[in-house]
Design a protein around this motif. Structure first.
Motif, PDB file in Angstrom:
ATOM      1  N   GLU B 223       0.800  -1.218   0.000  1.00  0.00           N
ATOM      2  CA  GLU B 223       0.000   0.000   0.000  1.00  0.00           C
ATOM      3  C   GLU B 223       0.836   1.273   0.000  1.00  0.00           C
ATOM      4  O   GLU B 223       0.475   2.259  -0.638  1.00  0.00           O
ATOM      5  N   GLY B 224       1.928   1.279   0.741  1.00  0.00           N
ATOM      6  CA  GLY B 224       2.707   2.502   0.917  1.00  0.00           C
ATOM      7  C   GLY B 224       3.902   2.562  -0.007  1.00  0.00           C
ATOM      8  O   GLY B 224       3.907   1.976  -1.088  1.00  0.00           O
ATOM      9  N   THR B 225       4.906   3.272   0.439  1.00  0.00           N
ATOM     10  CA  THR B 225       6.107   3.395  -0.366  1.00  0.00           C
ATOM     11  C   THR B 225       7.313   2.862   0.407  1.00  0.00           C
ATOM     12  O   THR B 225       7.251   2.613   1.607  1.00  0.00           O
ATOM     13  N   HIS B 256      15.539   7.479  -3.079  1.00  0.00           N
ATOM     14  CA  HIS B 256      14.551   6.986  -4.033  1.00  0.00           C
ATOM     15  C   HIS B 256      13.306   6.608  -3.245  1.00  0.00           C
ATOM     16  O   HIS B 256      13.399   5.880  -2.257  1.00  0.00           O
ATOM     17  N   ILE B 257      12.168   7.103  -3.661  1.00  0.00           N
ATOM     18  CA  ILE B 257      10.907   6.739  -3.015  1.00  0.00           C
ATOM     19  C   ILE B 257      10.115   5.954  -4.050  1.00  0.00           C
ATOM     20  O   ILE B 257       9.766   6.497  -5.104  1.00  0.00           O
ATOM     21  N   ILE B 258       9.880   4.667  -3.775  1.00  0.00           N
ATOM     22  CA  ILE B 258       9.260   3.847  -4.812  1.00  0.00           C
ATOM     23  C   ILE B 258       8.052   3.108  -4.263  1.00  0.00           C
ATOM     24  O   ILE B 258       8.014   2.712  -3.102  1.00  0.00           O
ATOM     25  N   GLY B 259       7.060   2.959  -5.113  1.00  0.00           N
ATOM     26  CA  GLY B 259       5.790   2.370  -4.702  1.00  0.00           C
ATOM     27  C   GLY B 259       5.558   1.007  -5.328  1.00  0.00           C
ATOM     28  O   GLY B 259       6.429   0.447  -6.007  1.00  0.00           O
ATOM     29  N   MET B 262       7.268  -1.194  -8.298  1.00  0.00           N
ATOM     30  CA  MET B 262       8.550  -0.645  -8.739  1.00  0.00           C
ATOM     31  C   MET B 262       9.682  -1.603  -8.349  1.00  0.00           C
ATOM     32  O   MET B 262       9.617  -2.296  -7.341  1.00  0.00           O
ATOM     33  N   PRO B 271      17.496   2.232  -9.301  1.00  0.00           N
ATOM     34  CA  PRO B 271      16.089   1.931  -9.577  1.00  0.00           C
ATOM     35  C   PRO B 271      15.934   1.585 -11.051  1.00  0.00           C
ATOM     36  O   PRO B 271      16.658   2.116 -11.896  1.00  0.00           O
ATOM     37  N   GLN B 273      13.756   1.550 -14.423  1.00  0.00           N
ATOM     38  CA  GLN B 273      12.658   2.249 -15.093  1.00  0.00           C
ATOM     39  C   GLN B 273      11.571   1.239 -15.457  1.00  0.00           C
ATOM     40  O   GLN B 273      11.861   0.225 -16.074  1.00  0.00           O
ATOM     41  N   PRO B 274      10.321   1.492 -15.069  1.00  0.00           N
ATOM     42  CA  PRO B 274       9.263   0.578 -15.509  1.00  0.00           C
ATOM     43  C   PRO B 274       9.163   0.629 -17.030  1.00  0.00           C
ATOM     44  O   PRO B 274       9.163   1.714 -17.612  1.00  0.00           O
ATOM     45  N   GLU B 277       5.915   2.293 -19.143  1.00  0.00           N
ATOM     46  CA  GLU B 277       4.864   2.522 -18.144  1.00  0.00           C
ATOM     47  C   GLU B 277       3.828   3.529 -18.628  1.00  0.00           C
ATOM     48  O   GLU B 277       2.641   3.315 -18.498  1.00  0.00           O
ATOM     49  N   PHE B 278       4.307   4.632 -19.172  1.00  0.00           N
ATOM     50  CA  PHE B 278       3.384   5.732 -19.462  1.00  0.00           C
ATOM     51  C   PHE B 278       2.990   5.802 -20.932  1.00  0.00           C
ATOM     52  O   PHE B 278       2.400   6.766 -21.374  1.00  0.00           O
TER      53      PHE B 278
END
Lengths: 284, 284
Positions: B223-225, B256-259, B262, B271, B273-274, B277-278
């Motif tokens: 749920e979180g990061t 790095h803040i990842i959810g 990720m 990290p 790159q997805p 993704e977009f």
């Protein structure tokens, strides 16, 4: 960052204070303000329009400055735009060497001052003369072109945890946050920077200030620390893709936490190593 | 990080949970644990020794796993080292495909399990077999070789805001912190990393987990990061020079803040790159 148009233009100094600066004891920050304003030759103008109680705020600072030797601090007495229009901006600012913007609500500050002749003249003085412009708390936040106006100190940096609004613009690409570590605001500052990583985020603790000069030198002064959030190396930023109350991923944020006496080059965006800090003294 | 000796060795998976994982509703993390343990073939051992109320903790998890189809979850019933010595480590761990270490106090966990035959055998299984070892809250913190044992969530990252102690060591150079953004622990994790920036700091939110496989892949699940503090680029670190209760300067921390979903390469420390993704879906 080489183009002059795209970087800060500061004529003298900006003194940006994280709030709750000591006014009665050591008073390091207020003394520094007066020293930058010319000490015994200082001509000080207090701008208390952010405050809920501007009379009280101006009295507190006027007394504090008098205690430090300032003879007749001036005050912009205004609780509305009409008051600012009616004030004699030329007379108030004539010969002033230091302007002190108090705390309160940065939205009130900007909505009352923004676009007035007073604000325009103050902006000119700040960029073209040797004046020092100081702001504390809301007065610090209001210095940014992109100003943080509210935002709960949420645990997760979610998209809606901060709102930006146009500020007074003394700092064109630096977003200031204040009462910083005391109120756990790192998430909202990272969020603010993530909106447009062009901006540098600077979070200032209470009784702590940064002094910016015209050459790109930012020095930390005071009790706490200053947290610099540099988004220029962000490699992945999800903020545009999530809902308002969702947390988002952001990778490659650079963080510098610097204390009293440390220097950061805000043009080059790099902390400067203290010279020989940890070396033993040379034996002559 | 190329030398095998100096990096994590994981045989199957580690599932490191930030605490307060959902046990009654969606149960994504517990389901993921069972899926990694072989689903209907899962043989689960619950290790509740961190807990103030180990009987209660083991009952809660035993029931949760039974509700998800596990027939006879085993429990290490021990409130002292003597209990652990008396337990039949071989029988308890024989054929086990998943071990779940509950929350509580990581110091109790390690002071009871550390150096026992049970801990040694569990460590061997974790590094050489396809087992999944999960830990939540204190059970997550205890997985680190350098374990965070206490530390108030202080506003400033000061030197004394965190103490490190030797943990179970499933993660040799990753320091885990949990209940992370909920309890505002970023300062203490930065401090922990600053002690020796060789360590990677990973802060995990509640009801959120990271899954580490043997190939260096760390995936966020929940749920979180997850906040990754990488100190390998630190250019200035004052921590050795200040007093215990003083804040210190540290420059060049990477964050790095990842959810959910990720991926971070914990060998390369980068990290990922997805993919696409977009992008809009291709039109066939």
């Amino acid at each position: 960052m080489t183009n002059r148009i795209h970087r800060e233009v500061i004529g003298g100094h900006l003194l940006v204070i994280g709030g709750a600066e000591d006014k009665y004891n050591e008073r390091r920050i207020l003394k520094k303000f007066l020293s930058l304003a010319g000490d015994e030759k200082a001509e000080i103008l207090i701008v208390p329009v952010s405050s809920d109680f501007p009379e009280f705020a101006s009295d507190v600072y006027a007394q504090a400055f008098r205690n430090l030797g300032v003879k007749n601090p001036r005050v912009l007495r205004a609780t509305s735009r009409q008051d600012v229009f009616n004030a004699d901006a030329d007379a108030l600012l004539d010969g002033v060497t230091g302007v002190f913007i108090t705390g309160g609500d940065q939205m009130r500050l900007v909505s009352i001052l923004g676009g007035t002749k007073f604000a325009q003249k103050l902006g000119e003085l700040a960029t073209t003369t040797n004046i020092v412009v100081a702001g504390t708390s809301a007065g610090a936040a209001g210095m940014s072109a992109s100003m943080i106006v509210r935002g709960e100190a949420t645990p997760h940096p979610h998209k809606n945890s901060v709102r930006l609004s146009p500020g007074l613009g003394f700092l064109k690409n630096i977003i200031i946050d204040q009462h910083f570590t005391e109120r756990g605001r790192i998430s909202r500052l990272i969020t603010a920077v993530s909106y447009n990583p062009y901006n540098l985020g600077i979070g200032i603790d209470e009784n702590t200030a940064i002094i910016l000069d015209r050459e790109g030198v930012l020095e930390v002064f005071g009790e706490g620390t200053v947290t610099i959030v540099d988004g220029s190396q962000i490699t992945y930023n999800e903020i545009a893709e999530v809902k308002d109350n969702e947390s988002f991923s952001v990778c490659g944020v650079q963080l510098h936490i610097i204390g009293d006496g440390m220097i950061y080059d805000y043009f080059a965006r790099t902390p400067m190593q203290p010279p020989n800090e940890f070396l033993l003294p040379d034996i002559e």
